[in-house]
Motif scaffolding. Structure first.
Motif, PDB file in Angstrom:
ATOM      1  N   THR A  51      20.237   4.033  -4.968  1.00  0.00           N
ATOM      2  CA  THR A  51      20.216   3.341  -6.765  1.00  0.00           C
ATOM      3  C   THR A  51      19.772   2.694  -7.271  1.00  0.00           C
ATOM      4  O   THR A  51      18.629   2.746  -8.580  1.00  0.00           O
ATOM      5  N   LEU A  54      17.305   8.891  -9.852  1.00  0.00           N
ATOM      6  CA  LEU A  54      18.352   8.829  -9.957  1.00  0.00           C
ATOM      7  C   LEU A  54      18.156   8.390 -11.173  1.00  0.00           C
ATOM      8  O   LEU A  54      17.603   7.798 -11.525  1.00  0.00           O
ATOM      9  N   THR A  55      18.794   9.369 -11.972  1.00  0.00           N
ATOM     10  CA  THR A  55      19.227   8.761 -13.344  1.00  0.00           C
ATOM     11  C   THR A  55      20.249   8.827 -13.817  1.00  0.00           C
ATOM     12  O   THR A  55      21.553  10.093 -13.876  1.00  0.00           O
ATOM     13  N   VAL A  56      20.762   8.131 -14.729  1.00  0.00           N
ATOM     14  CA  VAL A  56      22.541   8.555 -15.417  1.00  0.00           C
ATOM     15  C   VAL A  56      22.393   8.980 -16.585  1.00  0.00           C
ATOM     16  O   VAL A  56      21.022   8.916 -17.307  1.00  0.00           O
ATOM     17  N   MET A  91      25.397  11.088 -11.999  1.00  0.00           N
ATOM     18  CA  MET A  91      24.614  10.499 -12.035  1.00  0.00           C
ATOM     19  C   MET A  91      23.438  11.642 -11.451  1.00  0.00           C
ATOM     20  O   MET A  91      24.804  12.269 -10.804  1.00  0.00           O
ATOM     21  N   GLY A 142      28.118   6.851 -12.584  1.00  0.00           N
ATOM     22  CA  GLY A 142      26.655   6.274 -13.205  1.00  0.00           C
ATOM     23  C   GLY A 142      27.654   5.709 -14.668  1.00  0.00           C
ATOM     24  O   GLY A 142      26.797   4.631 -15.074  1.00  0.00           O
ATOM     25  N   SER A 176      26.696   1.611 -14.581  1.00  0.00           N
ATOM     26  CA  SER A 176      25.429   1.309 -14.584  1.00  0.00           C
ATOM     27  C   SER A 176      25.655   1.536 -16.348  1.00  0.00           C
ATOM     28  O   SER A 176      24.831   0.455 -16.890  1.00  0.00           O
TER      29      SER A 176
END
Length: 369
Positions: free
Chosen positions: A19, A35-37, A52, A141, A144
């Motif tokens: 992350t 990775l992306t939320v 995520m 996620g 975040s």
């Protein structure tokens, strides 16, 4: 139970490091990395808000196909101000653009006026899949997303880093009182190392978010001046001297900061190459361009805002060499005590030596020669 605990800790460490790498990579490239939320439910049931997703970045030469879930931006429609969008390609081609739709939406983005056709160069990543199933880590996620609500708060990241250091210190004091047997592994040493790295990444991300990379395109001609598409300066004649606003440097936090402005273009002089920003201080920097050498120029100007962990002259020296060098050095300074502590603590240092010697013997014994 011990095996399950070790597996859980290993997975947790891997997730934290991944992350952090993704966050730093995204901050540097201004694109989702690794990775992306997910921020909406438009792709239910594939994934939901707070999940995520593991992604694979693509360049303009990499193929995308109908059925791919892609990450893109758009300049038109209601999605234009939503940042990176993750929807499925359902029609279209690279030359004319793609039609996209969220799996949970009844209409395509184009039919609902959410976006125009998506150009190929606006697609930067695809969801990484096994077969047809995207790799998704459920719900992790949300932290975040919670942090994003407060990302404008200048107190958050430094305070978070300090709290993290305090928690690690308290944990060590408690463990020191309870520990009677020597640990066979290097778990505690890794905690210190990762703790120092986390602090460095948090502070580095904070400084990176406050900094700017300004591109200045212009041309110097011997015959005359004029306009130049995409340029705020245009075409200057040799001998012209202009002064224009460059950037606003503001310190909204309680920690003093140091602003540094660097460029490799010798025709450009900035009003402030280095300056000290106290709490609440605001300074508007300008640049002066003295057109001396004919040619076309694509100039980079770095406006860096750093925490004062080093004297301003040293920070400026590092930034002149490389902005990323200055950012890395200054970010890592607060984490150095944690990362080096295992080497200064006699028990932990001896433990590391024993473990490394033992593993070295096993490695030599396993070699066929």
């Amino acid at each position: 139970m011990k095996i399950l605990s070790k597996v859980f800790n290993s997975v947790l460490i891997l997730l934290i490091v991944s992350t952090l790498l993704a966050a730093v990579g995204s901050a540097i490239t201004k694109e989702p990395v690794l990775l992306t939320v997910i921020r909406s439910d438009s792709m239910v049931p594939v994934w939901e808000r707070g999940d995520m997703v593991v992604i694979r970045n693509v360049n303009e030469k990499d193929p995308v196909a109908i059925g791919d879930i892609v990450f893109f931006t758009t300049d038109k429609g209601s999605l234009a101000d939503k940042g990176w969008i993750a929807h499925r390609i359902i029609a279209g081609e690279a030359e004319k653009g793609y039609v996209t739709q969220g799996d949970a939406n009844k209409q395509t983005d184009q039919d609902s006026a959410a976006s125009g056709l998506i150009p190929r160069d606006k697609i930067v990543a695809k969801a990484l899949t096994i077969g047809q199933t995207p790799l998704v880590i459920p719900k992790v996620g949300y932290f975040s997303l919670w942090m994003e609500k407060y990302q404008g708060n200048p107190y958050l990241l430094p305070v978070f880093a300090i709290i993290l250091a305090i928690l690690i210190g308290i944990g060590e004091l408690k463990q020191g009182k309870k520990r009677k047997k020597k640990s066979k592994g290097l778990e505690l040493q890794l905690i210190y190392m990762i703790g120092g790295l986390v602090i460095a990444v948090i502070l580095g991300g904070s400084m990176l978010a406050s900094s700017q990379h300004i591109k200045l395109v212009y041309e110097v001609s011997e015959t005359g001046n004029g306009a130049l598409m995409g340029s705020a300066v245009g075409i200057l004649q040799v001998g012209d001297v202009i002064t224009q606003p460059l950037s606003e440097l503001r310190n909204d936090g309680f920690i003093p900061s140091i602003g540094v402005i660097t460029t490799d273009d010798r025709q450009i002089k900035v009003s402030h190459d280095k300056l000290f920003l106290s709490k609440g201080q605001f300074i508007e920097a300008t640049y002066t361009l003295d057109a001396k050498q004919p040619g076309k120029y694509d100039t980079s100007i770095r406006v860096g805002v750093f925490y004062p962990f080093l004297p301003s002259s040293i920070i400026y020296f590092l930034a002149e060499k490389s902005y990323w060098l200055a950012l890395t050095v200054i970010s890592i300074i607060p984490g150095i005590p944690l990362m080096l502590y295992p080497f200064f603590d006699t028990k932990m240092r001896r433990q590391m030596v024993r473990v490394f010697r033992k593993r070295s013997r096993k490695l030599r014994a396993s070699l066929p020669f």
